[in-house]
Design a protein around this motif. Structure first.
Motif, PDB file in Angstrom:
ATOM      1  N   VAL A 169       8.119  18.337   6.845  1.00 24.35           N
ATOM      2  CA  VAL A 169       9.444  18.603   7.419  1.00 24.35           C
ATOM      3  C   VAL A 169      10.489  18.701   6.316  1.00 24.35           C
ATOM      4  N   TYR A 170      10.467  17.760   5.389  1.00 32.61           N
ATOM      5  CA  TYR A 170      11.449  17.725   4.300  1.00 32.61           C
ATOM      6  C   TYR A 170      11.416  18.993   3.466  1.00 32.61           C
ATOM      7  N   ASN A 171      10.223  19.390   3.018  1.00 32.25           N
ATOM      8  CA  ASN A 171      10.116  20.562   2.139  1.00 32.25           C
ATOM      9  C   ASN A 171      10.535  21.844   2.834  1.00 32.25           C
ATOM     10  N   PHE A 172      10.124  22.028   4.072  1.00 36.81           N
ATOM     11  CA  PHE A 172      10.493  23.259   4.768  1.00 36.81           C
ATOM     12  C   PHE A 172      11.960  23.246   5.206  1.00 36.81           C
ATOM     13  N   TRP A 173      12.526  22.063   5.403  1.00 36.63           N
ATOM     14  CA  TRP A 173      13.967  21.979   5.680  1.00 36.63           C
ATOM     15  C   TRP A 173      14.752  22.427   4.449  1.00 36.63           C
TER      16      TRP A 173
ATOM     17  N   GLN B  91       0.840  -1.188   0.000  1.00 39.35           N
ATOM     18  CA  GLN B  91       0.000   0.000   0.000  1.00 39.35           C
ATOM     19  C   GLN B  91       0.878   1.241   0.000  1.00 39.35           C
ATOM     20  N   PRO B  92       0.448   2.328  -0.636  1.00 36.63           N
ATOM     21  CA  PRO B  92       1.266   3.553  -0.635  1.00 36.63           C
ATOM     22  C   PRO B  92       1.425   4.134   0.761  1.00 36.63           C
ATOM     23  N   PHE B  93       2.606   4.658   1.033  1.00 36.05           N
ATOM     24  CA  PHE B  93       2.871   5.322   2.306  1.00 36.05           C
ATOM     25  C   PHE B  93       2.247   6.725   2.287  1.00 36.05           C
ATOM     26  N   GLY B  94       1.816   7.199   3.442  1.00 35.51           N
ATOM     27  CA  GLY B  94       1.251   8.544   3.538  1.00 35.51           C
ATOM     28  C   GLY B  94       2.325   9.618   3.509  1.00 35.51           C
ATOM     29  N   LEU B  95       3.249   9.544   4.445  1.00 36.50           N
ATOM     30  CA  LEU B  95       4.427  10.426   4.517  1.00 36.50           C
ATOM     31  C   LEU B  95       4.093  11.906   4.677  1.00 36.50           C
ATOM     32  N   ARG B  96       2.879  12.232   5.096  1.00 39.98           N
ATOM     33  CA  ARG B  96       2.463  13.634   5.155  1.00 39.98           C
ATOM     34  C   ARG B  96       3.385  14.463   6.029  1.00 39.98           C
TER      35      ARG B  96
ATOM     36  N   ILE C 231       0.613  20.159   3.824  1.00 38.33           N
ATOM     37  CA  ILE C 231      -0.138  20.364   5.066  1.00 38.33           C
ATOM     38  C   ILE C 231      -1.565  19.833   4.928  1.00 38.33           C
ATOM     39  N   GLY C 232      -2.163  20.026   3.742  1.00 39.50           N
ATOM     40  CA  GLY C 232      -3.487  19.462   3.532  1.00 39.50           C
ATOM     41  C   GLY C 232      -4.449  20.391   2.831  1.00 39.50           C
ATOM     42  N   PRO C 233      -5.684  19.906   2.598  1.00 36.45           N
ATOM     43  CA  PRO C 233      -6.700  20.669   1.854  1.00 36.45           C
ATOM     44  C   PRO C 233      -7.020  22.025   2.465  1.00 36.45           C
ATOM     45  N   GLU C 234      -6.901  22.126   3.788  1.00 38.41           N
ATOM     46  CA  GLU C 234      -7.238  23.397   4.431  1.00 38.41           C
ATOM     47  C   GLU C 234      -6.299  24.521   4.013  1.00 38.41           C
ATOM     48  N   VAL C 235      -5.109  24.175   3.560  1.00 34.64           N
ATOM     49  CA  VAL C 235      -4.146  25.159   3.064  1.00 34.64           C
ATOM     50  C   VAL C 235      -4.138  25.188   1.540  1.00 34.64           C
ATOM     51  N   GLN C 236      -4.305  24.035   0.920  1.00 37.25           N
ATOM     52  CA  GLN C 236      -4.242  23.943  -0.539  1.00 37.25           C
ATOM     53  C   GLN C 236      -5.245  24.863  -1.238  1.00 37.25           C
ATOM     54  N   LYS C 237      -6.400  25.083  -0.623  1.00 34.97           N
ATOM     55  CA  LYS C 237      -7.413  25.912  -1.282  1.00 34.97           C
ATOM     56  C   LYS C 237      -6.985  27.370  -1.430  1.00 34.97           C
TER      57      LYS C 237
ATOM     58  N   PHE D 197       9.989   9.789  -2.797  1.00 35.21           N
ATOM     59  CA  PHE D 197       8.693   9.928  -2.119  1.00 35.21           C
ATOM     60  C   PHE D 197       7.545   9.611  -3.074  1.00 35.21           C
ATOM     61  N   PHE D 198       7.673  10.006  -4.337  1.00 36.18           N
ATOM     62  CA  PHE D 198       6.645   9.662  -5.324  1.00 36.18           C
ATOM     63  C   PHE D 198       6.483   8.145  -5.419  1.00 36.18           C
ATOM     64  N   VAL D 199       7.626   7.441  -5.448  1.00 37.02           N
ATOM     65  CA  VAL D 199       7.595   5.984  -5.557  1.00 37.02           C
ATOM     66  C   VAL D 199       6.945   5.373  -4.319  1.00 37.02           C
ATOM     67  N   LEU D 200       7.344   5.821  -3.134  1.00 36.58           N
ATOM     68  CA  LEU D 200       6.812   5.262  -1.894  1.00 36.58           C
ATOM     69  C   LEU D 200       5.328   5.569  -1.720  1.00 36.58           C
ATOM     70  N   ARG D 201       4.882   6.672  -2.322  1.00 37.88           N
ATOM     71  CA  ARG D 201       3.455   7.036  -2.254  1.00 37.88           C
ATOM     72  C   ARG D 201       2.691   6.513  -3.472  1.00 37.88           C
ATOM     73  N   LYS D 202       3.411   5.809  -4.369  1.00 33.58           N
ATOM     74  CA  LYS D 202       2.846   5.231  -5.594  1.00 33.58           C
ATOM     75  C   LYS D 202       2.221   6.311  -6.475  1.00 33.58           C
ATOM     76  N   LYS D 203       2.867   7.481  -6.526  1.00 33.25           N
ATOM     77  CA  LYS D 203       2.447   8.579  -7.399  1.00 33.25           C
ATOM     78  C   LYS D 203       3.276   8.513  -8.687  1.00 33.25           C
ATOM     79  N   PHE D 204       3.238   7.389  -9.358  1.00 35.12           N
ATOM     80  CA  PHE D 204       4.095   7.170 -10.516  1.00 35.12           C
ATOM     81  C   PHE D 204       3.771   8.115 -11.669  1.00 35.12           C
ATOM     82  N   ASN D 205       2.536   8.609 -11.727  1.00 34.66           N
ATOM     83  CA  ASN D 205       2.162   9.517 -12.803  1.00 34.66           C
ATOM     84  C   ASN D 205       2.875  10.863 -12.705  1.00 34.66           C
TER      85      ASN D 205
END
Length: 269
Positions: free
Chosen positions: A64-68, A54-59, A188-194, A128-136
């Motif tokens: 942390v990674y991006n802001f680092w 199953q894909p990992f969430g890694l949220r 962070i999530g949909p609450e920020v993405q909008k 991270f794309f691979v671990l989250r199965k975001k191959f597209n």
């Protein structure tokens, strides 16, 4: 083949003798080995590993990674701006120098080395794309960019004694601050993405970066900077290639609208 390799290694010799001994800079084969390992994992090992998982969430890790990454690039840019604003470095940046000649130049090149190492850290984007199965989202553009940029940075550090390339590194780092800030906020999530209405402008900013860098290379040539003509041609070619690839991505994603927006529109780096 041996003659070609001898010619290649000869081209690497004119660089700063101190910088050439630094980690990740000294070995002739290292960037190619790391790039090959990266591609092997992304194209073969990673998909096989995740095939039955199953894909990992890694949220939280992504936040942390991006802001680092953002913090690291902000530190690099701030240090270089401080050095240029408090010394006469900006006036001598086109001249050949050794890091042993000046504490300020040593610091500037050290920052450039950090930028270079960060390009390997950014391999994690694709992992991270691979671990989250975001191959597209693992597009040809994404892979070409992540494989060629570290090699370009390594080549500049191995061969150059001219500080001109620090300018292009600063431009690239400023763009990365904007990009990874966006990716961190997205994680962070949909609450920020909008509120992230400006995502399509990321590709525009990237293309503007390439145009500015191309003109910077041309200016270095016209001003007879102490950089080699070979690396200027290589820089113009590579940057033009990225401009074409990102331009093609922008046209397909934002100008040629279809019933469904391409799934890889979110992350082009």
């Amino acid at each position: 083949m041996m003659e070609a390799w001898k010619h290649f290694t000869f081209e690497l010799e004119p660089g700063d003798p101190i910088v050439q001994t630094w980690p990740f800079v000294r070995p002739d084969y290292l960037p190619f080995l790391l790039t090959a390992s990266y591609l092997l994992f992304i194209k073969v090992l990673g998909p096989q590993l995740m095939k039955t998982r199953q894909p990992f969430g890694l949220r939280h890790l992504l936040i942390v990674y991006n802001f680092w990454i953002v913090i690291m690039y902000v530190g690099c840019v701030a240090t270089l701006f401080y050095k240029f604003c408090t010394t006469d470095s900006i006036y001598v940046i086109c001249k050949k120098k050794q890091v042993s000649d000046s504490h300020h130049y040593y610091t500037a090149v050290s920052v450039a080395w950090i930028m270079y190492v960060l390009k390997y850290v950014e391999y994690a984007d694709t992992i991270f794309f691979v671990l989250r199965k975001k191959f597209n989202q693992i597009t040809n553009l994404h892979l070409i960019h992540h494989t060629l940029v570290p090699v370009a940075f390594w080549f500049a550090l191995r061969t150059e004694t001219c500080g001109f390339h620090i300018i292009t590194g600063m431009i690239n780092s400023i763009v990365h601050v904007i990009m990874y800030s966006y990716y961190g906020l997205t994680a962070i999530g949909p609450e920020v993405q909008k509120y992230l209405w400006w995502k399509k402008y990321l590709t525009t900013i990237q293309m503007m970066q390439f145009v500015i860098i191309i003109f910077t290379y041309i200016a270095a040539y016209l001003l007879n900077c102490g950089t080699s003509v070979t690396i200027l041609y290589f820089g113009i070619f590579l940057t033009s290639l990225f401009l074409i690839l990102f331009g093609n991505f922008y046209i397909k994603t934002y100008l040629k609208w279809t019933a469904k927006r391409p799934a890889n529109a979110l992350h082009t780096e």
